[in-house]
Each structure stands twice: as C-alpha cells, then as structure tokens.
Scaffold this active site. Structure first.
Site, short mmCIF file in Angstrom:
data_model
loop_
_atom_site.label_atom_id
_atom_site.label_comp_id
_atom_site.label_asym_id
_atom_site.label_seq_id
_atom_site.Cartn_x
_atom_site.Cartn_y
_atom_site.Cartn_z
N SER A 311 -46.54 -28.29 -26.34
CA SER A 311 -46.62 -28.08 -24.90
C SER A 311 -47.15 -29.31 -24.16
O SER A 311 -46.48 -30.32 -24.08
CB SER A 311 -47.48 -26.84 -24.61
N LYS A 336 -41.97 -26.91 -27.57
CA LYS A 336 -42.13 -25.87 -26.57
C LYS A 336 -41.87 -26.49 -25.20
O LYS A 336 -42.68 -27.22 -24.67
CB LYS A 336 -43.52 -25.27 -26.66
N GLN A 340 -44.75 -21.66 -17.91
CA GLN A 340 -45.19 -20.31 -17.57
C GLN A 340 -46.18 -20.33 -16.40
O GLN A 340 -46.82 -21.34 -16.14
CB GLN A 340 -45.88 -19.63 -18.76
#
Length: 483
Positions: A311, A336, A340
């Site tokens: 991430s 990833k 979000q």
C-alpha cells in the site's frame, strides 16, 4: 478524516448505495423511514433506472417486514440491518471493503494509536483467508516465526472461516502476556502449522536510522504513522549533517500507513514537478499529486522492498523509482493498488469501502502484481523457516514442517544437517547435538523445549544480523559503485 494502513487515502465519494444506507432508519413499528430528499428525487425523475432502484429497496423492506412479523423466533432489528449491510459489502467481492459493527470498529480505530496490545502483525483478507502482510519489527509475531503471506486458518482451535477481517483480528489480539495459538498455512507447505505467540504491547516506532561504512546512511521505515514524515526528515537531516554520501531507504515489511506521510517524505526526495502518484476514480478521471522538492538530492539512493511492502510503502517505492530515478532492490512488493475511505455511523459502526485506484508516476497499476525491483534479491532459505514449537519434542525419525524449520535454521547457523526436507535422520540428530553443545544445552540430539527456544532466539538474531542481510549488503555494494 484520516485513514490508516491499507485505507490510507482521503477521498469522500458516496455511491448511491451508501447514500441510501445513511438516509434510512427504522421506525418503532418496523417500517422503513426514507428521507424525503433522496426518494423524492427518485420519484420526480421517473427514469427506469430510478424506478428499478426503488423497487429493489421495496424488496429489501418487504423482506425485513416478513422476518419481523413471521419468523419463528423474535428477531433483533439492529442485527437484521447489520446483516443487510454486511451482505451488500460482501457481495462486492472486495477484500478491502468491510462493514464493522461497533466492537470491530473500535478495534479498527484503536490501531491508529501509538501502541496497542497484540501479536504485532499487519493482516489482510486474501482469497477468503486472513493473510499476514508483514510482522512488525521486533514483535512477538516476528519472534514466533510468522512470515508474509502466511494464512491464518484457526485461532485457539477456532476456525476463522466465514469471519470478517476485523472479527478475525479481534480473536487474534488480546492482553499483554496472554498466549494465542495460530494454525497457519504457509506457501509451499501442504500441512498447517501451529504457532503459539505471546501477546505484548506493540509500540509503533516507525523510523530508525544508522550511518554505515563508507558514509552510507540507512533509514528504516516500518510504517507510515502520524509523525513518520517528521521523524524521517529529522533523521535525513542528521545523516546529511554527517556527510552522508549515499542513502538506503528500507521499506521491507512495511504494510502502509498515512498517505500524507508518504507525500511529505516524497517531497524531500522526488524532484520538483514529478508526480508522486495518480488517483483514478470510477469514471476514469485521474489526478496527480506532484512533488514540491527544489532540485534533486546530490547523493544516490537505493530502496529495499519485499513482499511485505504494501500500500503506502508501494506508493513511496514506485515514486522513488519512476519519478526519482532511484534503484529498487529486493522482491516484488505486495500489490495493493486500491484506495479506501471510511464512514462512521451514529451507532459507532463503520463502513470501509474502495473508491479509487492509485497509479504510479508512470500511471502503472500495480494491483496484485506489486512494484517490481530493478535488482531482484531473494531471502536465504532460513527466512522461510518455522521455528519448532517449544510445546512438543522432535526426535529421530520424526517428519514434519517444524523439523524442516529446525533444519533450515541449523543450516543458516552453519550446522550441516544434510537435508532440509523435514525428515529427522541421524545427520540431523548429530547437528542438533552439536548445536546443543555449543549453547550449553543437554546433548540429547532431540529438539526439546530448551533447544526449541534457543533455535527461535538464534533465528531472530540470524535475521537481524546486518552481515546476513543479503538485500542490505547488495544495496551497500550498489551505492559503493556510485560513490
């Protein structure tokens, strides 16, 4: 609002479904209360799509009323609504979107604090299973031998199948000093392993730095927390004040964190005007965040990554590689590439959901592929070792994954076991006896509790020793060529 870990981006884009959710309530008689501003607009437009949507909500209302009035047992209204929301989110098939009840949401928010009690591992949901992204440096999880990509099947004998990520985490976490037994499945092994971890307080100290030989600086980032960028800037300034000639940034096992921290750090390293990342929304619209650094650093930089880099750490790695022109060494990262955000409800429950993609400076999407290193270096075999459990004794003619783990550790320490397939033969027994003699243990040739504990301790020291760190040594060698 800010979001940590693999939910590190500050976007507020509410879908039609979410708008409907947050504008619904339940009256005392069990009927739905629909906020006029939403549903009046649906009826006024009269489009087929709007009518279809209203019909779907009619079906939801009808199901709710049927269960309330006719189900055999008395039902809890709140549980019905929670279940409906949970079902919507699960139907997305997205491991990074999740509805959390108040208890799970509390666990989620507590992970934003400076410390917590647990085993010290970042996890995600992958292929329906709780999967270790990376153990935190020095944590009980690391010391017990948990590794990136380990899948957690059971906690204290209880299956995690069907549980959400936060429900699973709630079972894994617990008070300092208590033990938890994890049954895990490791890549390349067909037999689950049982690993007992003693929980502890996990401090989130995210930045450490050293000056290595040849005036090569090293800054280790274990996470991106609130003060990480500030601490990074201080460490960088200190190293530069010591006449640093080259820099290693270590992002291995870094599971992510605040996007703001990544941007601030990138602004210290990525040349001015170059993109740090792009955000692409559902309609394909893209927006770049660009660096404001004046010029470029006068020294070479090398970045270390591995499959535990996820991430936010992937954003920084990609920015340094593609926009900064710096070299990446190690393994492909976790992969990833989605964004979000979260929504807190009045009852303290929480919805976390995916709203965008993030792209590298060259607009590559690394989702499920990872950021690729320029120079690939893999860990030695003992890094994959599962230390033998101290709760069991392993001896001649035993055959197990934990015996294989002991063999890998012994080989890494310089003891010749002759094989690393998990079969405890005479040569393995001889290697164990020699190890026991060298560490003042009773020379039984069997892996008893004291021997297992010593092997666990030696594995941590083996991994932590910079001289055994093949990726770090390769980074040093690369920088020495450029000095």
């Amino acid at each position: 609002m800010y979001v940590r870990g693999r939910t590190a981006f500050l976007f507020v884009i509410l879908s039609i479904v979410l708008t409907a959710l947050v504008t619904m309530a339940v009256l005392s008689d069990g009927s739905w209360l629909r906020e006029a501003s939403v549903f009046s607009s649906l009826s006024e437009s009269g489009s087929p799509v709007d009518r279809d949507l209203e019909e779907e909500f009619d079906k939801l209302e009808e199901t709710y009323e049927l269960l309330q009035k006719n189900y055999l047992h008395e039902v809890d209204s709140a549980k019905l609504i929670d279940g409906a929301i949970q079902g919507m989110v699960e139907s997305l098939g997205d491991p990074y979107s999740e509805y959390m009840d108040p208890e799970a949401a509390d666990h989620f928010h507590s992970s934003l604090e400076s410390s917590f009690e647990g085993i010290g591992a970042e996890v995600t949901m992958q292929d329906g299973r709780v999967t270790i992204v990376a153990p935190i440096d020095g944590s009980p999880a690391e010391k017990a031998g948990l590794r990136p990509n380990d899948q957690v099947l059971r906690v204290d004998g209880e299956s995690l199948e069907g549980l959400t990520l936060n429900e699973s985490v709630a079972k894994i976490r617990g008070p300092k000093g208590t033990e938890v037994e994890l049954e895990i499945l490791r890549s390349g092994s067909s037999t689950p392993l049982k690993i007992t971890v003693t929980r502890d307080e996990i401090p989130l100290e995210t930045v450490s730095s050293d000056m290595l030989d040849h005036n090569i600086g090293k800054i280790r980032l274990s996470n991106f927390a609130e003060k990480t960028a500030e601490d990074f800037a201080a460490s960088l300034k200190q190293l530069e004040g010591q006449n640093m000639q080259g820099l290693i940034i270590d992002l291995r096992g870094n599971p992510g964190g605040y996007l703001a921290a990544v941007e601030e750090i990138s602004n210290l390293l990525v040349p001015e005007g170059r993109p740090i990342l792009w955000i692409e929304d559902r309609d394909g619209n893209k927006k770049a965040t660009k660096s404001s650094l004046d010029g470029k650093k006068p020294y070479p930089i090398v970045v270390l990554i591995d499959r535990g880099s996820a991430s936010a750490s992937e954003i920084l790695a990609a920015a340094l590689k593609e926009a900064g022109g710096y070299t990446l060494i190690g393994e492909p990262s976790f992969g990833k590439g989605t964004v979000q955000t979260t929504r807190d409800f009045k009852d303290n429950s929480n919805l976390k959901y995916t709203i965008a993609k993030w792209l590298t400076p060259d607009q590559n999407w690394v989702h499920e592929k990872g950021v690729q290193p320029d120079i690939k270096v893999t860990y030695p075999p003992y890094y994959e070792a599962t230390p033998p459990s101290a709760e069991e004794e392993w001896k001649r003619d035993d055959n197990s994954e934990q015996v294989r783990g002991a063999q890998l550790i012994l080989e890494g320490l310089g003891y010749d076991t002759g094989r690393t397939d998990g079969y405890f033969d005479a040569e393995t027994e001889s290697a164990v006896e020699t190890f026991q003699r060298d560490h003042n243990l009773k020379q039984t040739g069997a892996i008893d509790k004291p021997t297992a504990l010593k092997l666990q301790e030696q594995l941590v020291e083996l991994i932590r020793n910079p001289e055994n760190d093949v990726m770090l040594q390769r980074a040093v060698d690369e920088l020495k060529k450029r000095l």
